[in-house]
Design a protein around this motif. Structure first.
Motif, PDB file in Angstrom:
ATOM      1  N   UNK A  39       0.837  -1.202   0.000  1.00  0.00           N
ATOM      2  CA  UNK A  39       0.000   0.000   0.000  1.00  0.00           C
ATOM      3  C   UNK A  39       0.873   1.254   0.000  1.00  0.00           C
ATOM      4  N   UNK A  40       1.884   1.287   0.870  1.00  0.00           N
ATOM      5  CA  UNK A  40       2.722   2.481   0.938  1.00  0.00           C
ATOM      6  C   UNK A  40       3.461   2.720  -0.379  1.00  0.00           C
ATOM      7  N   UNK A  79      -9.491   2.456  -5.143  1.00  0.00           N
ATOM      8  CA  UNK A  79      -8.544   2.595  -6.243  1.00  0.00           C
ATOM      9  C   UNK A  79      -7.198   1.948  -5.912  1.00  0.00           C
ATOM     10  N   UNK A  80      -6.778   2.057  -4.652  1.00  0.00           N
ATOM     11  CA  UNK A  80      -5.544   1.385  -4.236  1.00  0.00           C
ATOM     12  C   UNK A  80      -5.718  -0.127  -4.364  1.00  0.00           C
ATOM     13  N   UNK A  81      -6.853  -0.627  -3.907  1.00  0.00           N
ATOM     14  CA  UNK A  81      -7.131  -2.061  -3.987  1.00  0.00           C
ATOM     15  C   UNK A  81      -7.108  -2.541  -5.432  1.00  0.00           C
ATOM     16  N   UNK A  82      -7.817  -1.829  -6.298  1.00  0.00           N
ATOM     17  CA  UNK A  82      -7.875  -2.219  -7.700  1.00  0.00           C
ATOM     18  C   UNK A  82      -6.491  -2.137  -8.356  1.00  0.00           C
ATOM     19  N   UNK A  83      -5.734  -1.090  -8.000  1.00  0.00           N
ATOM     20  CA  UNK A  83      -4.410  -0.931  -8.581  1.00  0.00           C
ATOM     21  C   UNK A  83      -3.464  -2.055  -8.185  1.00  0.00           C
ATOM     22  N   UNK A  84      -3.491  -2.459  -6.929  1.00  0.00           N
ATOM     23  CA  UNK A  84      -2.629  -3.538  -6.470  1.00  0.00           C
ATOM     24  C   UNK A  84      -3.007  -4.884  -7.066  1.00  0.00           C
ATOM     25  N   UNK A  85      -4.277  -5.054  -7.391  1.00  0.00           N
ATOM     26  CA  UNK A  85      -4.733  -6.323  -7.962  1.00  0.00           C
ATOM     27  C   UNK A  85      -4.643  -6.367  -9.480  1.00  0.00           C
TER      28      UNK A  85
END
Length: 237
Positions: A112-113, A133-139
């Motif tokens: 996340x960071x 958006x962070x969740x979608x980006x990491x996945x």
């Protein structure tokens, strides 16, 4: 006398390495963290000369711009990617590594960071991301990996909360996240000084407030940062 034909060289058959086996969820999340860590800091604005651009083979397709004609040691860095590069505290880079080895900094918090740090807008210390958006980006890389473990929004939510408690991030409202710019900053020292002044104003100039303390708390090596003498430099690098 007829010369003897040259001896034939025996060639070994090409050996194709075995295909990698399926990865479990932990391996996939490790790959995400490694990929993100390798991609923080990225291209210069140098325009390559015609027909002299080299493409990396294998792995993610990352365009690298190289100017071969410029040999001035003061020239801009050559970096991979197209989203700019950041300046990171050397102390903080080692601090992250120690926390990872100690098991204090989890893979989800690190992912996340790094994702947020790589998305900050130059000269602001701000990344405009919602937790979804962070969740979608990491996945994003896992779309073609059926069965692979994905990071969930509740996990991202917990990671963001912890990173705020540690003083690595700060909520800036309206889907915006502010980074502790003494640890990781995209911009020059003048821009950093302006951001630090804005942060001090937002937090009442309190020496105990963000971004002076860098957690997690109660661990050796925790930093109390003093900006009185050199507000433009922040944490020692």
């Amino acid at each position: 006398m007829t010369p003897e034909p040259p001896a034939r060289v025996q060639r070994r058959p090409n050996q194709t390495p075995p295909a990698p086996g399926p990865k479990n969820g932990d391996d996939v999340l490790d790959d995400i963290v490694s990929l993100l860590a390798g991609h923080i800091g990225h291209t210069s604005d140098v325009v390559p000369p015609p027909n002299r651009r080299r493409a990396a083979r294998g792995g993610p397709k990352v365009q690298i711009h190289i100017d071969y004609s410029d040999t001035d040691p003061r020239s801009i860095h050559t970096m991979a990617g197209e989203i700019g590069y950041s300046i990171t505290s050397n102390w903080f880079a080692q601090w992250m590594a120690k926390l990872l080895v100690a098991g204090v900094l989890s893979r989800s918090r690190a992912a996340v960071f790094l994702f947020v740090a790589g998305g900050q807008k130059k000269g602001t210390g701000i990344a405009s991301y919602t937790q979804q958006q962070i969740t979608d980006g990491l996945n994003e890389l896992l779309n073609d990996m059926p069965g692979a473990k994905r990071i969930t929004r509740p996990t991202v939510n917990k990671a963001v909360k912890t990173l705020i408690e540690w003083g690595w991030l700060e909520s800036a409202g309206y889907g915006r996240i502010r980074l502790n710019v003494t640890l990781w900053f995209a911009g020059n020292s003048g821009e950093q000084k302006s951001v630090l002044e804005e942060i001090a104003s937002d937090n009442g100039g309190e020496p105990e407030a963000f971004p002076h303390k860098v957690g997690p708390k109660y661990l050796p090596g925790q930093q109390m940062l003093d900006f009185e003498e050199s507000p433009a430099r922040g944490a020692a690098g």
